[in-house]
Design a protein around this motif. Sequence first.
Motif, PDB file in Angstrom:
ATOM      1  N   GLN A   1     -10.173  35.538  28.861  1.00 48.65           N
ATOM      2  CA  GLN A   1     -11.002  33.947  29.203  1.00 48.65           C
ATOM      3  C   GLN A   1     -11.028  32.886  29.040  1.00 48.65           C
ATOM      4  OE1 GLN A   1     -13.730  35.167  32.677  1.00 48.65           O
ATOM      5  NE2 GLN A   1     -11.436  36.138  34.287  1.00 48.65           N
ATOM      6  N   HIS A   2     -10.840  31.947  29.383  1.00 48.75           N
ATOM      7  CA  HIS A   2     -11.162  30.737  28.439  1.00 48.75           C
ATOM      8  C   HIS A   2     -11.336  29.095  29.809  1.00 48.75           C
ATOM      9  CE1 HIS A   2      -9.339  32.198  24.795  1.00 48.75           C
ATOM     10  NE2 HIS A   2      -8.563  32.570  25.868  1.00 48.75           N
ATOM     11  N   LEU A   3     -12.563  28.469  29.549  1.00 47.32           N
ATOM     12  CA  LEU A   3     -12.190  27.053  30.301  1.00 47.32           C
ATOM     13  C   LEU A   3     -11.478  26.403  29.935  1.00 47.32           C
ATOM     14  CD1 LEU A   3     -16.805  26.995  30.449  1.00 47.32           C
ATOM     15  CD2 LEU A   3     -14.545  26.827  32.716  1.00 47.32           C
ATOM     16  N   MET A   4     -11.004  25.846  30.549  1.00 48.75           N
ATOM     17  CA  MET A   4      -9.462  25.441  30.654  1.00 48.75           C
ATOM     18  C   MET A   4      -9.689  23.457  30.784  1.00 48.75           C
ATOM     19  SD  MET A   4      -5.561  24.785  31.049  1.00 48.75           S
ATOM     20  CE  MET A   4      -5.786  24.136  33.130  1.00 48.75           C
ATOM     21  N   VAL A   5     -10.065  22.689  30.291  1.00 51.28           N
ATOM     22  CA  VAL A   5     -10.307  21.540  30.719  1.00 51.28           C
ATOM     23  C   VAL A   5      -9.616  20.062  30.010  1.00 51.28           C
ATOM     24  CG1 VAL A   5     -13.273  21.669  30.220  1.00 51.28           C
ATOM     25  CG2 VAL A   5     -12.289  20.986  28.247  1.00 51.28           C
ATOM     26  N   VAL A   6      -9.254  19.640  31.616  1.00 50.78           N
ATOM     27  CA  VAL A   6      -8.352  19.002  31.860  1.00 50.78           C
ATOM     28  C   VAL A   6      -8.747  17.312  32.349  1.00 50.78           C
ATOM     29  CG1 VAL A   6      -5.962  18.337  31.986  1.00 50.78           C
ATOM     30  CG2 VAL A   6      -6.662  20.449  31.580  1.00 50.78           C
ATOM     31  N   ASN A   7      -7.966  15.799  31.831  1.00 43.52           N
ATOM     32  CA  ASN A   7      -8.315  14.810  32.490  1.00 43.52           C
ATOM     33  C   ASN A   7      -7.023  14.388  33.143  1.00 43.52           C
ATOM     34  OD1 ASN A   7     -10.381  14.268  30.594  1.00 43.52           O
ATOM     35  ND2 ASN A   7      -9.649  12.321  29.431  1.00 43.52           N
ATOM     36  N   HIS A   8      -7.615  13.581  34.060  1.00 40.05           N
ATOM     37  CA  HIS A   8      -6.291  13.514  34.721  1.00 40.05           C
ATOM     38  C   HIS A   8      -6.599  11.997  34.364  1.00 40.05           C
ATOM     39  CE1 HIS A   8      -5.529  17.113  36.439  1.00 40.05           C
ATOM     40  NE2 HIS A   8      -6.848  17.420  36.856  1.00 40.05           N
ATOM     41  N   GLU A   9      -5.124  11.286  34.037  1.00 44.51           N
ATOM     42  CA  GLU A   9      -5.880   9.612  33.623  1.00 44.51           C
ATOM     43  C   GLU A   9      -5.919   8.326  34.578  1.00 44.51           C
ATOM     44  OE1 GLU A   9      -3.937   6.844  29.850  1.00 44.51           O
ATOM     45  OE2 GLU A   9      -3.076   9.194  30.034  1.00 44.51           O
ATOM     46  N   TYR A  10      -4.763   8.977  35.033  1.00 50.04           N
ATOM     47  CA  TYR A  10      -3.884   7.426  36.829  1.00 50.04           C
ATOM     48  C   TYR A  10      -2.943   8.125  37.884  1.00 50.04           C
ATOM     49  CZ  TYR A  10       0.541   6.881  33.927  1.00 50.04           C
ATOM     50  OH  TYR A  10       2.402   7.660  33.747  1.00 50.04           O
ATOM     51  N   THR A  11      -3.075   7.847  38.870  1.00 49.72           N
ATOM     52  CA  THR A  11      -2.148   8.404  39.983  1.00 49.72           C
ATOM     53  C   THR A  11      -1.071   6.569  39.404  1.00 49.72           C
ATOM     54  OG1 THR A  11      -3.536   6.670  41.086  1.00 49.72           O
ATOM     55  CG2 THR A  11      -4.107   9.193  40.878  1.00 49.72           C
TER      56      THR A  11
END
Length: 690
Positions: A175-185
Amino acid sequence: MPPLLPFLSPSSGSPCASGRAALTCRMRCGDACAHDAPNTSDNAYFGDVATAMSRRGLLRAGAVVGVGAAAAGLSLGAAGPAAATPSVSARAGAKSSDHGGASGKGLDFVPVDPNTLDQVTVPPGYAQAVVMAWGDPLFKGVPAFDVDRQSADAQRKQFGFNNDFLGLLRLGRGQHLMVVNHEYTSEQMMHRGYDAANPTREQVEIGWAAHGLSVVVVEEERGTGALRPVLGHRLNRRFHTQTAFELTGPVAGHPLVRTKADPRGRTALGTLNNCGGGLTPWGTWLTAEENVNQYFANGATVTDPVTLARLKRYGAAGGATERKWERFDDRFDVAKEPNEINRFGWVVEVDPYDPTSTPKKRTALGRFKHEAAEPRITDDGRVAMYMGDDERFDYLYKFVSSGTVARGDNDSARRRNRDVLDSGTLYVARFLGNSSQAEIDGTGALPSDGAFDGVGVWVPLVSGTTSYVKGMTAEEVLLFTRQAADLVGATKMDRPEDVQPSPRTGKVYVALTNNSNRGAAGQAVADEVNPRHANKHGHVLELTEHDDDAAATSFSWNLLLVCGDPKDPTTYWGGFDARRVSPISCPDNVAFDPHGNLWISTDGNALGSHDGLFAVPLDGDRRGQVKQFLTVPVGAETCGPWIDEDRVMVCVQHPGEKDGASVDAPASRWPDGPGSVPRPAVVAAWRTRR
């Protein structure tokens, strides 16, 4: 009568010299390239300052420090001692061979040809799968994605829109922690029948929820390199525009970050336009706030000249914003909440291992359009953070902490390092080429010594409560870092985006994406570190700190790549044969594999093909041999990336985002196929045969 905010007047240059759609320009960065660059300073190129001096003497680090100090009117300390410890970075790789010969380790794949297919294309012998896409639930009981049944409440518990930075942190047992940005809509790509002039409250609140960050536990699929999200894991989290973030460091509590809702100036709601990022050696996640100016309306109503100048330098909107958020929340209206904008534009630190933790906006790292923040440990155990300001003619920065770092990525180290980014020295870079300025003609043709290279200095701006910039307090330097860097004569760069030190050598690599205005009337001309006028393809810089110590105040540099079509004689490939490389345009994000190879993702390919991911060895006889690993679908940008021994991962951002496209008339059907709408997503690719 001149406009109150002249920085919003249209640029005389092309509004988008790369292949990016005008819709993407509007929604992602507030149409920055369609306006004059905010940097109107007349900083002299370092080479011009030093022309009359002995270049041989300048190439000695001590002499460089002296010239930098004289040019900036500052007193610089001596460069630090040797042998820095490399940083934690993206890990990576496939295996090895190449265009007509053996490549270095990690590069044994057949390059993908440039193409315009509506799919993710990977080399023969590789498979791929989507890990997670916009609207996928993170928690049990949350509805699956349905474009016609969206709600703000659901989106706060679903994977956000337009994923950019991607990182994996270890958990163990596959298992891993996946970290992700959500830049804009991009609301036109999210809602049927969207009326940009009159968005509904529900649409706006969905946009608020689709911004931000995701922390998702993923597990390995046995026998493949695929990853699957673990629905409802206790570490899964979503951060959005209504989440509390703590302001820390020297600016916390300052009058210029106090608002009606937060009179103490210590708690900001949300994070906006998170682009790149980084992972720290102690196991936290850094996420960078970039084009935050576009969310704040009505700057033209401001009459105070000091405030106007600050808004101008950061490109805030003079009137209404594209998304019209100011209609639904006064904090996005500069006329009603003049300090809210100052609470954005920071590097944010998140502890993904602690689901109860509050993310911190680290104000000691300065406020500008942060593309990323990447660490390297100094020889004496402190941490250096490298950062680019993603704007035409803006700057390259470094922060060096005051305190040393506790080693390890465990709970104890995270507790001991929880304040290490709140105190230190912030620097900005000045560059000097070692060729005559007369040889830099703006075409990209190499000077007579056969390389674009030289030396430079890190000019200090602020250290703790001490300002090195005349007329600005320490807090003002951190709040308005661009103006401080203008005053000390930093070198104007061609959109410095991702900046990352090699985990093997400590050399620092900077993606300079493009600058169509370089050499235009009234704009800075080419110099050796930015050698092309109308630079639509960008370049990649390699920087070596003095004595290989990340705490040094001087460095040497060279251009690894001058990007574009290999058939163009003014491109440069680290000295490698241009006939044996993949074309590359608009470098954006960079990462490393376990073998020390550099991987580059692109944004806005100006060569007519789709964006992609490329790998390049950095030493030996294959140095500079660019090989394309994948391409992304119609309208998409390649972000991330992440490469380890088991897989290559990218974020596919804004698929289908073409001018005229919408939910009702999609330009792409990726990733779900016929009858679907395009969805930004994380993709993993892995080798199926060895």
